[in-house]
Write an enzyme that holds these catalytic residues in place. Structure first.
Site, PDB file in Angstrom:
ATOM      1  CE  LYS A   1      -4.475   0.690   0.130  1.00 42.21           C
ATOM      2  NZ  LYS A   1      -5.582  -0.073  -0.479  1.00 42.21           N
TER       3      LYS A   1
ATOM      4  CG  ASP B   1      -7.460   3.127  -0.660  1.00 41.43           C
ATOM      5  OD1 ASP B   1      -7.867   2.091  -0.589  1.00 41.43           O
ATOM      6  OD2 ASP B   1      -7.524   3.860   0.186  1.00 41.43           O
TER       7      ASP B   1
END
Ligand code: NDP
Ligand code: 2IT
Length: 453
Positions: free
Chosen positions: A128, A168
């Site tokens: 991430k 995201d």
């Protein structure tokens, strides 16, 4: 050492070695607790020090991002990419641009991504990244200059078989486009180094819709197992971004009625069902506040966030059959789940990452409320990202229907795997436990196979 002592030891050393990373501890603790029956049955994970290894990222990159605003002033942000685990494939996971981003948040997301990606059955590792950059209120030109500066550093660490970021919170088609353009300029190569690309330049059809669609498919699988379905159900949805919008769209396809959505400033309750066209226009085209929705639909109710009763989220006080938290972490707490339960909610299906607090999850499990845990329920997005990678690698382009059908099959197989694993460990229907164990086991066994790495 007992399994409980082993878990306590890992939690203690994690907190000591990485101070201040609250959300990361929350994500680790949830996984470790649910692994208990597996660890008892399989001492090899202790022997091979798997827990010690799996809570430490293989690599974390933190960098300065410097860009110029429209007034000619130099601005500075912090960029992150945490490459958590590559045991089963190249690093894969989104990028979040939001002022709240810090290392602890990126690590919680990266840690969860390991198990989510494993659950999809596809060969992708966990990662991430993101930045504390706030795209809100910035011009397109400012967003572009930030994305270019961000990619200038990130480009040194990614690659189509190395690490493939995606979107995201705060990172959608516009940001992916600017970052892709910058990568191409720097490398001179047209490569599938990001997913969520535009459909004209390497993107997959259905990727935009995939997380929301997948979450609804997952809910349908849960209900089908009970001999029930989404048809005729009232749903509350939080958020009004990528995940929320396509959750709402698919709920209509399944003949359910979504009656709420929210953003950081407030929430809308529309008893007639959320008007999808209006929602898309306000959020995807105008990037405006949901307050605009109530102006177009005066019969709906808008409640600003600051008017929410103390420590509750107004979305969860609306009576519903099913709740789809689809905005952000810890947006559904113990008060909220009690409100939902009191009003007859039978299922919580998590579109967002870690949206329910540990106390809310405990209440869900104790009161036999059906539960679609995030790592399973929202895995449709990353699964479809992997389908985008497959299409890029083979230079093919699949139709919307083809990708949607693969997505539906993947969500069913994630449900079946989580369900069967919960049965194997004598807690039939505990999908959180089933998903965590199934996701972990594949990664841990691969780590053992690959030796001391
Ligand atoms: P978007 O940026 O498209 O939308 C986020 C939405 O949540 C917006 O409505 C935003 O409000 C709201 N929101 C964000 N932060 C907060 C906050 N702190 N408080 C209140 N509201 C907030 O993001 P996505 O829809 O992509 O992501 C939503 C969730 O889903 C996240 O948890 C993400 O990690 C998760 N997820 C996303 C996937 C994807 O493919 N995009 C895949 C799997 C999970 P506002 O409009 O005011 O900013
Ligand atoms: O949390 C997630 O799974 C995502 N933001 C999507 C990741 C991806 O690589 O598509």
């Amino acid at each position: 050492m007992s399994v409980q002592d082993y878990i306590d030891k890992i939690m203690k050393s994690t907190i000591q070695s990485t101070p201040g990373q609250t959300e990361f501890y929350q994500a680790v603790e949830e996984v470790l607790i649910t692994l208990e029956p597996l660890l008892k049955a399989e001492p090899k994970y202790d022997e091979y020090n798997i827990l010690e290894r799996i809570v430490i990222p293989e690599r974390q990159i933190i960098f300065r991002v410097v860009w110029m605003d429209d007034a000619g002033k130099i601005q500075t942000n912090i960029g992150y990419r945490v490459q958590f685990n590559s045991a089963i494939g190249p690093y894969k996971g989104g990028l979040r641009f939001h002022p709240s981003v810090n290392l602890g948040i990126i690590k919680f997301l990266g840690f969860e991504q390991i198990f989510k990606n494993s659950l999809t059955g596809l060969p992708i590792g966990g990662a991430k990244g993101g930045s504390n950059f706030d795209p809100k209120g910035k011009s397109d030109a400012e967003v572009m200059r930030f994305c270019q500066a961000f990619m200038t550093e990130l480009s040194k660490h990614i690659g189509e078989t190395r690490d493939v970021p995606a979107g995201d919170i705060g990172v959608g088609g516009r940001e992916i486009g600017y970052m892709f353009g910058q990568y191409k300029r720097l490398s001179g190569k047209f490569e599938g180094i990001l997913t969520g690309k535009g459909v004209n330049w390497g993107g997959s059809l259905t990727r935009t819709e995939a997380t929301g669609f997948g979450s609804v498919y997952f809910a349908e699988n849960i209900l089908n197992k009970q001999g029930d379905s989404l048809k005729g159900k009232i749903a509350t949805v939080s958020g009004s971004g990528n995940v929320a919008i396509y959750t709402i769209q698919k709920l209509y396809d399944m003949e359910a009625k979504p009656v709420t959505c929210s953003d950081s400033r407030g929430m809308i309750y529309d008893e007639n069902g959320i008007d999808l066209d209006t929602l898309k226009l306000i959020k995807e085209v105008h990037r405006n506040s949901l307050e605009e929705y109530a102006k177009i639909h005066p019969e709906s109710t808008y409640i600003p966030t600051h008017k929410y009763p103390e420590n509750t989220n107004a979305v969860w006080s609306v009576p519903c059959d099913i709740a789809f938290p689809s905005a952000t972490q810890n947006e559904l707490n113990l008060n909220d789940i009690k409100n939902l339960h009191k009003n007859g909610c039978i299922l919580v299906c998590e579109g967002a990452n870690m949206p329910s607090t540990p106390e809310a999850i405990e209440y869900i499990l104790e009161n036999n409320i059906l539960y679609g845990p995030a790592k399973a329920a929202n895995a449709g997005g990353v699964a479809t990202s992997q389908l985008e990678m497959s299409q890029n690698a083979s230079m093919q382009k699949w139709s919307f229907a083809e990708v949607d059908s693969k997505l539906r099959t993947i969500m069913k197989s994630i449900f079946d795997l989580s369900y069967e694993t919960s049965k194997e460990f004598d807690d039939e229907g505990n999908l959180m436990m089933g998903a965590n164990i199934a996701g972990f086991r594949k990664v841990a066994d691969s780590m053992i196979d690959q030796g001391a790495v």
